[in-house]
Write a protein that holds these residues in place. Structure first.
Motif, PDB file in Angstrom:
ATOM      1  N   LYS A 202       0.848  -1.480  -0.035  1.00  0.00           N
ATOM      2  CA  LYS A 202      -0.439   0.335  -0.462  1.00  0.00           C
ATOM      3  C   LYS A 202       0.956   1.814   0.001  1.00  0.00           C
ATOM      4  O   LYS A 202       1.570   1.410   0.606  1.00  0.00           O
ATOM      5  N   THR A 203       0.479   2.109  -1.451  1.00  0.00           N
ATOM      6  CA  THR A 203       1.501   3.384  -0.785  1.00  0.00           C
ATOM      7  C   THR A 203       0.512   4.348  -0.657  1.00  0.00           C
ATOM      8  O   THR A 203       1.324   5.561  -1.234  1.00  0.00           O
ATOM      9  N   LEU A 204      -0.907   4.431  -0.764  1.00  0.00           N
ATOM     10  CA  LEU A 204      -2.283   5.095  -0.364  1.00  0.00           C
ATOM     11  C   LEU A 204      -2.441   4.783   0.950  1.00  0.00           C
ATOM     12  O   LEU A 204      -2.834   3.778   0.958  1.00  0.00           O
ATOM     13  N   GLU A 205      -2.782   6.138   2.002  1.00  0.00           N
ATOM     14  CA  GLU A 205      -4.336   5.345   2.725  1.00  0.00           C
ATOM     15  C   GLU A 205      -5.461   6.009   2.716  1.00  0.00           C
ATOM     16  O   GLU A 205      -4.980   8.004   2.035  1.00  0.00           O
ATOM     17  N   THR A 206      -6.248   6.068   2.268  1.00  0.00           N
ATOM     18  CA  THR A 206      -7.002   6.756   2.365  1.00  0.00           C
ATOM     19  C   THR A 206      -8.199   6.861   3.751  1.00  0.00           C
ATOM     20  O   THR A 206      -8.680   5.482   4.514  1.00  0.00           O
TER      21      THR A 206
END
Length: 145
Positions: free
Chosen positions: A7-11
């Motif tokens: 994961k390179t993005l966290e939402t």
């Protein structure tokens, strides 16, 4: 998935990361509960060509690391709002390990991540919280050393 670099993005739909500027470093705490997405994240990961063995490896923590522990240090990138259309892009979905409709509207980039030298039992409080940890567990290059 985040601690293993998948994961390179966290939402989030909430504002958990909005107060923190790009470059902020935080410890990653693994909670006691598993996020209930019905394993839809596995479908997203398979859409990028990963097989079951690769997925299980990415979902696993090293020996000595587990639930209820601080396991890694992360450096945050920018936090920005996204549209559902943007979140439905296949590359975005793989970077966040979730389908667009399951993702939060606020996205935070993860610039880098590295496992701590050892996992530390830390009582979690949900969201962002403060914890005292020995400096010696932080990998080199994270504290300006």
């Amino acid at each position: 998935l985040l601690s293993n670099g998948y994961k390179t993005l966290e939402t989030r739909n909430g504002t958990m990361f909005t107060p923190y500027p790009e470059g902020t470093k935080m410890l990653l705490h693994v909670g006691q509960r598993i996020y209930p997405d019905g394993n839809r994240h596995i479908e997203v990961m398979k859409s990028g060509g990963l097989d079951e063995t690769e997925i299980q490896s990415l979902k696993s923590l090293p020996r000595g690391f587990g639930k209820g522990m601080a396991v890694a240090i992360v450096e945050l990138g920018k936090t920005f709002e996204t549209t559902l259309e943007e979140r439905c892009d296949p590359d975005f979905q793989r970077a966040v390990a979730a389908f667009g409709a399951d993702s939060g509207m606020r996205t935070t980039e993860i610039k880098r991540v590295e496992y701590l030298k050892k996992g530390l039992k830390v009582s979690g409080n949900g969201g962002v919280f403060k914890a005292n940890v020995p400096k010696g567990v932080i990998p080199e290059g994270w504290l300006g050393d």
